[in-house]
Design a protein around this motif. Structure first.
Motif, PDB file in Angstrom:
ATOM      1  N   VAL A  73      55.137 -24.115  28.084  1.00  0.00           N
ATOM      2  CA  VAL A  73      55.218 -25.187  27.094  1.00  0.00           C
ATOM      3  C   VAL A  73      56.579 -25.175  26.405  1.00  0.00           C
ATOM      4  CG1 VAL A  73      54.283 -26.016  24.892  1.00  0.00           C
ATOM      5  CG2 VAL A  73      52.723 -25.323  26.727  1.00  0.00           C
ATOM      6  N   LYS A  74      57.049 -23.994  26.013  1.00  0.00           N
ATOM      7  CA  LYS A  74      58.358 -23.902  25.346  1.00  0.00           C
ATOM      8  C   LYS A  74      59.483 -24.381  26.255  1.00  0.00           C
ATOM      9  CE  LYS A  74      57.453 -20.197  22.004  1.00  0.00           C
ATOM     10  NZ  LYS A  74      57.759 -18.805  21.609  1.00  0.00           N
ATOM     11  N   LYS A  75      59.368 -24.076  27.526  1.00  0.00           N
ATOM     12  CA  LYS A  75      60.392 -24.493  28.486  1.00  0.00           C
ATOM     13  C   LYS A  75      60.428 -26.020  28.602  1.00  0.00           C
ATOM     14  CE  LYS A  75      62.066 -22.955  33.033  1.00  0.00           C
ATOM     15  NZ  LYS A  75      63.344 -22.421  32.519  1.00  0.00           N
ATOM     16  N   LEU A  76      59.239 -26.635  28.609  1.00  0.00           N
ATOM     17  CA  LEU A  76      59.183 -28.099  28.634  1.00  0.00           C
ATOM     18  C   LEU A  76      59.818 -28.696  27.383  1.00  0.00           C
ATOM     19  CD1 LEU A  76      55.538 -28.779  29.926  1.00  0.00           C
ATOM     20  CD2 LEU A  76      57.652 -29.230  31.174  1.00  0.00           C
ATOM     21  N   LEU A  77      59.576 -28.079  26.245  1.00  0.00           N
ATOM     22  CA  LEU A  77      60.032 -28.632  24.971  1.00  0.00           C
ATOM     23  C   LEU A  77      61.529 -28.465  24.741  1.00  0.00           C
ATOM     24  CD1 LEU A  77      57.051 -27.563  22.699  1.00  0.00           C
ATOM     25  CD2 LEU A  77      57.637 -29.880  23.428  1.00  0.00           C
ATOM     26  N   GLU A  78      62.206 -27.778  25.654  1.00  0.00           N
ATOM     27  CA  GLU A  78      63.669 -27.746  25.592  1.00  0.00           C
ATOM     28  C   GLU A  78      64.249 -29.136  25.784  1.00  0.00           C
ATOM     29  OE1 GLU A  78      64.890 -24.910  28.484  1.00  0.00           O
ATOM     30  OE2 GLU A  78      64.051 -23.181  27.401  1.00  0.00           O
ATOM     31  N   ASP A  79      63.473 -30.009  26.432  1.00  0.00           N
ATOM     32  CA  ASP A  79      63.868 -31.414  26.583  1.00  0.00           C
ATOM     33  C   ASP A  79      63.376 -32.175  25.353  1.00  0.00           C
ATOM     34  OD1 ASP A  79      64.199 -34.083  27.220  1.00  0.00           O
ATOM     35  OD2 ASP A  79      63.523 -33.868  29.293  1.00  0.00           O
ATOM     36  N   GLU A  80      64.303 -32.659  24.531  1.00  0.00           N
ATOM     37  CA  GLU A  80      63.947 -33.340  23.286  1.00  0.00           C
ATOM     38  C   GLU A  80      63.222 -34.652  23.523  1.00  0.00           C
ATOM     39  OE1 GLU A  80      64.362 -32.390  20.163  1.00  0.00           O
ATOM     40  OE2 GLU A  80      65.290 -30.470  20.640  1.00  0.00           O
ATOM     41  N   ASN A  81      63.271 -35.158  24.745  1.00  0.00           N
ATOM     42  CA  ASN A  81      62.619 -36.434  25.059  1.00  0.00           C
ATOM     43  C   ASN A  81      61.164 -36.278  25.478  1.00  0.00           C
ATOM     44  OD1 ASN A  81      64.940 -38.125  24.636  1.00  0.00           O
ATOM     45  ND2 ASN A  81      65.779 -37.281  26.545  1.00  0.00           N
ATOM     46  N   LEU A  82      60.636 -35.048  25.409  1.00  0.00           N
ATOM     47  CA  LEU A  82      59.257 -34.789  25.814  1.00  0.00           C
ATOM     48  C   LEU A  82      58.384 -34.448  24.612  1.00  0.00           C
ATOM     49  CD1 LEU A  82      59.566 -32.544  29.010  1.00  0.00           C
ATOM     50  CD2 LEU A  82      59.233 -35.008  28.891  1.00  0.00           C
ATOM     51  N   ALA A  83      57.101 -34.821  24.706  1.00  0.00           N
ATOM     52  CA  ALA A  83      56.076 -34.360  23.761  1.00  0.00           C
ATOM     53  C   ALA A  83      54.886 -33.873  24.576  1.00  0.00           C
ATOM     54  CB  ALA A  83      55.658 -35.475  22.813  1.00  0.00           C
ATOM     55  N   ILE A  84      54.161 -32.899  24.035  1.00  0.00           N
ATOM     56  CA  ILE A  84      53.026 -32.285  24.722  1.00  0.00           C
ATOM     57  C   ILE A  84      51.738 -32.699  24.022  1.00  0.00           C
ATOM     58  CG2 ILE A  84      51.967 -30.121  25.480  1.00  0.00           C
ATOM     59  CD1 ILE A  84      54.729 -30.526  26.661  1.00  0.00           C
ATOM     60  N   VAL A  85      50.760 -33.148  24.807  1.00  0.00           N
ATOM     61  CA  VAL A  85      49.461 -33.554  24.260  1.00  0.00           C
ATOM     62  C   VAL A  85      48.365 -32.721  24.931  1.00  0.00           C
ATOM     63  CG1 VAL A  85      47.849 -35.443  23.860  1.00  0.00           C
ATOM     64  CG2 VAL A  85      50.316 -35.909  23.903  1.00  0.00           C
ATOM     65  N   PHE A  86      47.773 -31.803  24.173  1.00  0.00           N
ATOM     66  CA  PHE A  86      46.622 -31.060  24.678  1.00  0.00           C
ATOM     67  C   PHE A  86      45.386 -31.942  24.524  1.00  0.00           C
ATOM     68  CE2 PHE A  86      49.539 -27.592  24.221  1.00  0.00           C
ATOM     69  CZ  PHE A  86      49.130 -26.637  25.158  1.00  0.00           C
TER      70      PHE A  86
END
Length: 365
Positions: free
Chosen positions: A214-227
């Motif tokens: 999850v942290k690796k994905l969030l390195e991209d500022e254009n992404l958001a994570i939805v559980f």
């Protein structure tokens, strides 16, 4: 016109979105294709099932009530899902076999509806299963592995390889899902990665790896994570072990139990990373690219049926492989993903209903 009285047995009434979606899909298909059905559902919470689906229901713990319902019925349907396996519970398969056996002994038409069979670890259970299933009328299974297992077991009843019952559902509008996401504060201007997790094999063993993903994905500022939770409170607790509370681009969408609303939420994702089988199926119906994390053969079997591969197994979590596959799907140009295998599987799912309708007509004749 005489009614077709049907009893439906499965893991219903426990607020599991996947199982409730199967129930909804089966009920929808029955009312659309079989003349004058009168349906009784065996449910963990019959009052909730009656209110939600407008059917009769009897408690799965009411033995006499179940016997009376089957006695009054014409057809007993067992399904869908992974009812006949002894991995999650050794008692569960005995319960569902007993329901089937009651229908057989009462000389009702008995149908297995798009089930995933196995694993069945114990020899005595396998032998019992073979003899019980050799006395039902029709068996439809949702994957080729289940058909192969039953064939090797020596089951002689006709076995048809169709697809999971949820594949019968149509896609839905994304508008309702977007409104739900708005209520949770999920931004409109970012790519959305949906994640469906569950506690399996001790979340402590793999939560740190998932957190790194999850942290690796969030390195991209254009992404958001939805559980997205499929069973509460279990999935929310599993997500809570991974989510860092100080991150403003991670959201937890919970308590969405309506099937169409849940599909609509998932339809707004750009990629769905999932452990839950029916989260992956919802995404496929909504044409959202999927990344599967396997904890059970049913995940591998479904992904294989749509010509996809499991990214990793929960027991050998691979952060890099999971991350790379997710990013590759995000980079796909819009409209270029190949959905032909999904649509073929949706067509195959119709075979279960055609067989059931034929059986109902034959019974009337």
């Amino acid at each position: 016109m005489a009614k077709n009285k049907i009893v439906l047995s499965g893991y219903y009434g426990f607020s599991n979105a996947g199982d409730e979606a199967m129930l909804y899909s089966i009920l929808r298909s029955l009312t659309m294709t079989i003349d004058n059905p009168e349906i009784t559902v065996i449910s963990g919470h019959p009052e909730v099932t009656e209110q939600q689906f407008n059917v009769k229901a009897v408690s799965r713990f009411d033995g006499w009530g179940i016997i009376k319902a089957i006695w009054k019925s014409d057809i007993l349907i067992s399904g869908g899902g992974s009812l006949l396996q002894d991995v999650t519970s050794a008692n569960s398969i005995l319960y569902y076999m007993l329901i089937i056996l009651i229908g057989v002994l009462m000389r009702k038409k008995v149908v297995l509806f798009a089930q995933g069979i196995g694993p069945v670890r114990y020899r005595v259970t396998r032998i019992t299963l073979k003899h019980v299933l050799n006395h039902v009328d029709i068996i439809t299974v949702r994957d080729k592995e289940s058909k192969g297992f039953l064939t090797r077991l020596g089951v002689r009843t006709p076995i048809y390889h169709t697809a999971d019952a949820v594949m019968l559902l149509p896609s839905v509008s994304k508008d309702t899902g977007r409104k739900i996401l708005n209520a949770y504060g999920v931004p409109k201007d970012k790519k959305l990665i949906g994640i469906s997790v569950r506690n399996w094999d001790g979340i402590e063993k793999w939560k740190d790896d998932f957190n790194r993903f999850v942290k690796k994905l969030l390195e991209d500022e254009n992404l958001a994570i939805v559980f997205i939770t499929m069973q509460n409170p279990d999935d929310a607790e599993a997500a809570g072990c991974i989510i860092q509370p100080d991150n403003r681009r991670v959201f937890l969408v919970r308590n969405v139990i309506n099937v169409n609303e849940l599909m609509s939420v998932i339809g707004n994702m750009d990629v769905l990373v999932g452990m839950r089988l029916h989260a992956l199926i919802f995404a496929s119906i909504m044409h959202v690219p999927t990344v599967g994390i396997s904890y059970d053969p049913k995940i591998d079997n479904f992904l294989d049926s749509i010509h996809e591969e499991v990214a990793c197994h929960i027991s050998s979590f691979d952060v890099e492989k999971l991350y790379n596959k997710t990013c590759d799907l995000l980079k796909e140009p819009a409209g270029e993903h190949d959905w032909s295998a999904v649509e073929a599987l949706r067509d195959r799912s119709q075979e279960t209903i055609r067989l059931l309708k034929k059986l109902a007509i034959h019974r009337e004749d």
